[in-house]
Design a protein around this motif. Sequence first.
Motif, PDB file in Angstrom:
ATOM      1  N   LEU A   1      48.214  37.614  28.167  1.00 46.22           N
ATOM      2  CA  LEU A   1      48.307  38.298  26.858  1.00 46.22           C
ATOM      3  C   LEU A   1      46.302  38.139  26.142  1.00 46.22           C
ATOM      4  CD1 LEU A   1      50.268  35.859  24.571  1.00 46.22           C
ATOM      5  CD2 LEU A   1      50.787  37.834  24.942  1.00 46.22           C
ATOM      6  N   THR A   2      45.509  38.187  27.471  1.00 48.40           N
ATOM      7  CA  THR A   2      44.130  38.401  26.923  1.00 48.40           C
ATOM      8  C   THR A   2      44.011  39.427  27.572  1.00 48.40           C
ATOM      9  OG1 THR A   2      43.690  37.064  28.794  1.00 48.40           O
ATOM     10  CG2 THR A   2      44.249  35.623  26.626  1.00 48.40           C
ATOM     11  N   GLY A   3      44.859  39.930  28.694  1.00 44.43           N
ATOM     12  CA  GLY A   3      44.032  41.321  29.306  1.00 44.43           C
ATOM     13  C   GLY A   3      44.196  40.891  30.532  1.00 44.43           C
ATOM     14  N   VAL A   4      43.589  42.013  31.607  1.00 47.53           N
ATOM     15  CA  VAL A   4      43.975  42.000  33.194  1.00 47.53           C
ATOM     16  C   VAL A   4      43.335  40.960  33.368  1.00 47.53           C
ATOM     17  CG1 VAL A   4      43.850  42.739  34.947  1.00 47.53           C
ATOM     18  CG2 VAL A   4      44.578  44.620  33.170  1.00 47.53           C
ATOM     19  N   GLN A   5      43.730  39.960  34.657  1.00 46.34           N
ATOM     20  CA  GLN A   5      42.950  38.513  35.020  1.00 46.34           C
ATOM     21  C   GLN A   5      43.070  39.482  36.337  1.00 46.34           C
ATOM     22  OE1 GLN A   5      41.906  36.614  33.212  1.00 46.34           O
ATOM     23  NE2 GLN A   5      42.759  37.645  31.399  1.00 46.34           N
ATOM     24  N   VAL A   6      41.650  39.283  37.034  1.00 45.64           N
ATOM     25  CA  VAL A   6      41.031  38.813  38.770  1.00 45.64           C
ATOM     26  C   VAL A   6      41.383  37.767  39.330  1.00 45.64           C
ATOM     27  CG1 VAL A   6      39.660  40.390  40.170  1.00 45.64           C
ATOM     28  CG2 VAL A   6      40.424  41.291  37.823  1.00 45.64           C
ATOM     29  N   VAL A   7      42.062  37.438  39.882  1.00 45.90           N
ATOM     30  CA  VAL A   7      41.813  35.682  40.641  1.00 45.90           C
ATOM     31  C   VAL A   7      41.353  36.191  41.845  1.00 45.90           C
ATOM     32  CG1 VAL A   7      42.954  34.147  40.914  1.00 45.90           C
ATOM     33  CG2 VAL A   7      43.509  35.469  38.912  1.00 45.90           C
ATOM     34  N   SER A   8      40.138  35.219  42.339  1.00 42.14           N
ATOM     35  CA  SER A   8      40.207  34.642  43.682  1.00 42.14           C
ATOM     36  C   SER A   8      40.383  33.927  44.139  1.00 42.14           C
ATOM     37  CB  SER A   8      39.105  35.596  43.540  1.00 42.14           C
ATOM     38  OG  SER A   8      37.598  34.295  43.207  1.00 42.14           O
ATOM     39  N   ALA A   9      39.606  32.806  45.558  1.00 38.27           N
ATOM     40  CA  ALA A   9      40.315  31.873  45.394  1.00 38.27           C
ATOM     41  C   ALA A   9      39.609  30.634  44.660  1.00 38.27           C
ATOM     42  CB  ALA A   9      40.124  32.533  47.218  1.00 38.27           C
ATOM     43  N   GLU A  10      38.498  31.293  45.098  1.00 37.45           N
ATOM     44  CA  GLU A  10      37.024  30.443  43.760  1.00 37.45           C
ATOM     45  C   GLU A  10      36.506  30.817  42.491  1.00 37.45           C
ATOM     46  OE1 GLU A  10      36.055  27.517  45.528  1.00 37.45           O
ATOM     47  OE2 GLU A  10      37.257  28.479  47.647  1.00 37.45           O
ATOM     48  N   ARG A  11      37.084  31.637  41.381  1.00 36.33           N
ATOM     49  CA  ARG A  11      37.254  32.220  40.814  1.00 36.33           C
ATOM     50  C   ARG A  11      38.060  32.481  39.509  1.00 36.33           C
ATOM     51  NH1 ARG A  11      31.601  36.382  40.827  1.00 36.33           N
ATOM     52  NH2 ARG A  11      32.522  37.444  43.195  1.00 36.33           N
ATOM     53  N   GLN A  12      37.563  33.479  38.812  1.00 40.29           N
ATOM     54  CA  GLN A  12      38.741  34.856  37.820  1.00 40.29           C
ATOM     55  C   GLN A  12      37.506  35.481  36.811  1.00 40.29           C
ATOM     56  OE1 GLN A  12      42.359  33.210  36.290  1.00 40.29           O
ATOM     57  NE2 GLN A  12      42.820  33.671  35.280  1.00 40.29           N
ATOM     58  N   GLY A  13      38.074  36.222  36.617  1.00 45.89           N
ATOM     59  CA  GLY A  13      37.891  37.556  35.674  1.00 45.89           C
ATOM     60  C   GLY A  13      38.506  38.375  34.697  1.00 45.89           C
TER      61      GLY A  13
ATOM     62  N   THR B   1      39.058  42.170  33.822  1.00 47.69           N
ATOM     63  CA  THR B   1      38.553  43.086  33.712  1.00 47.69           C
ATOM     64  C   THR B   1      39.012  44.229  32.822  1.00 47.69           C
ATOM     65  OG1 THR B   1      38.485  45.119  35.314  1.00 47.69           O
ATOM     66  CG2 THR B   1      40.862  43.734  35.503  1.00 47.69           C
ATOM     67  N   GLU B   2      38.055  45.440  32.186  1.00 46.06           N
ATOM     68  CA  GLU B   2      38.483  45.996  31.579  1.00 46.06           C
ATOM     69  C   GLU B   2      39.625  47.324  32.144  1.00 46.06           C
ATOM     70  OE1 GLU B   2      38.550  46.726  28.364  1.00 46.06           O
ATOM     71  OE2 GLU B   2      37.736  44.624  28.129  1.00 46.06           O
ATOM     72  N   LEU B   3      39.631  47.603  33.764  1.00 44.78           N
ATOM     73  CA  LEU B   3      40.102  48.756  34.450  1.00 44.78           C
ATOM     74  C   LEU B   3      42.226  47.890  33.992  1.00 44.78           C
ATOM     75  CD1 LEU B   3      38.416  48.920  38.064  1.00 44.78           C
ATOM     76  CD2 LEU B   3      38.598  49.379  35.006  1.00 44.78           C
ATOM     77  N   THR B   4      42.488  49.383  33.806  1.00 43.22           N
ATOM     78  CA  THR B   4      43.870  48.898  34.296  1.00 43.22           C
ATOM     79  C   THR B   4      44.462  48.166  35.635  1.00 43.22           C
ATOM     80  OG1 THR B   4      45.010  50.688  34.295  1.00 43.22           O
ATOM     81  CG2 THR B   4      44.277  50.314  31.546  1.00 43.22           C
ATOM     82  N   LEU B   5      46.287  48.001  35.359  1.00 46.64           N
ATOM     83  CA  LEU B   5      46.823  48.182  36.859  1.00 46.64           C
ATOM     84  C   LEU B   5      47.464  49.372  37.777  1.00 46.64           C
ATOM     85  CD1 LEU B   5      49.686  44.956  36.343  1.00 46.64           C
ATOM     86  CD2 LEU B   5      47.215  44.867  36.998  1.00 46.64           C
TER      87      LEU B   5
ATOM     88  N   PHE C   1      44.898  38.182  44.381  1.00 46.40           N
ATOM     89  CA  PHE C   1      45.256  39.245  43.358  1.00 46.40           C
ATOM     90  C   PHE C   1      45.147  39.221  41.921  1.00 46.40           C
ATOM     91  CE2 PHE C   1      46.386  35.242  42.380  1.00 46.40           C
ATOM     92  CZ  PHE C   1      47.217  34.122  41.212  1.00 46.40           C
ATOM     93  N   VAL C   2      46.114  40.612  40.841  1.00 41.35           N
ATOM     94  CA  VAL C   2      46.039  40.791  40.072  1.00 41.35           C
ATOM     95  C   VAL C   2      46.775  40.529  39.328  1.00 41.35           C
ATOM     96  CG1 VAL C   2      44.010  42.772  38.460  1.00 41.35           C
ATOM     97  CG2 VAL C   2      43.948  42.439  40.195  1.00 41.35           C
ATOM     98  N   HIS C   3      47.046  40.198  38.095  1.00 41.63           N
ATOM     99  CA  HIS C   3      47.757  40.468  36.993  1.00 41.63           C
ATOM    100  C   HIS C   3      47.655  40.906  35.727  1.00 41.63           C
ATOM    101  CE1 HIS C   3      47.286  35.976  34.740  1.00 41.63           C
ATOM    102  NE2 HIS C   3      46.765  35.936  35.881  1.00 41.63           N
ATOM    103  N   THR C   4      48.251  40.807  34.512  1.00 37.30           N
ATOM    104  CA  THR C   4      47.881  40.826  32.977  1.00 37.30           C
ATOM    105  C   THR C   4      49.214  39.448  32.306  1.00 37.30           C
ATOM    106  OG1 THR C   4      50.433  42.276  32.637  1.00 37.30           O
ATOM    107  CG2 THR C   4      48.427  43.411  33.501  1.00 37.30           C
TER     108      THR C   4
END
Length: 238
Positions: free
Chosen positions: A159-171, A173-177, A154-157
């Motif tokens: 206060l720090t930005g747009v977070q991209v979440v997988s089972a093992e890691r998170q990053g 992204t500069e892309l908007t929802l 899943f992806v969510h916003t």
Amino acid sequence: MLTALIIDDEAPSRDELKALLATEPDVHVLGECANAIEGLAAIHRLRPQVVFLDIQMPRLSGLEMVSLIDPAAMPHIVFVTAYDEHALKAFEEHATDYLLKPIDPQRLAKTLNWLRNGAHPASQAPPVSIELLRQVPCVSRNRICLMGLAEIEFVHTDLTGVQVVSAERQGTTELTLKILQERTLLARCHRQYLVNLDHIAEIELLDNGGAEILTHSGKRVPVSRRYLREMKDRLLIS
């Protein structure tokens, strides 16, 4: 004052262009980036008026990067390339202009004069933008990475930005929802969340009319009442 950003994976090319632009008293170079992922973040953060963008870069090309820029932050794009065929492609992708390497100072002067006289950036993302993304560019623990769509839960916003979440890691992204919803198969389930339907293990219906998704890795994702019916329809749930 014309504000500029240079994005090129080759340091000598960046240095050459910076030296040429330094002779122009009304051009201010805001910064330089060595790859498209850093460049995308810098465009959204610095909001330059013009970006001098290399076409051939590893992992994410200049053409692909342009299609990921938030339309509200779209600058003038001047592609910089060593190959004539790519210069022609740049015009097809609605660039403001292009320059061939090594850069001819007189040709650069013409480009700058055009920009000073009110050249307009592309009014929309280039045609490549209609293609679905296979990877999402992210920054994670001081590393730049591309997260494949298949692994994203899943992806969510926040206060720090747009977070991209997988089972093992998170990053982050500069892309908007909005761009992610348009360019991927991720489904909107909440004002601040998109979810990968393939990673849904179960959906718990709540008393308030909303719901909560449990992913295969055990993470929980909210579903608002506004999007619950749409989610059920996509999952063929009556």
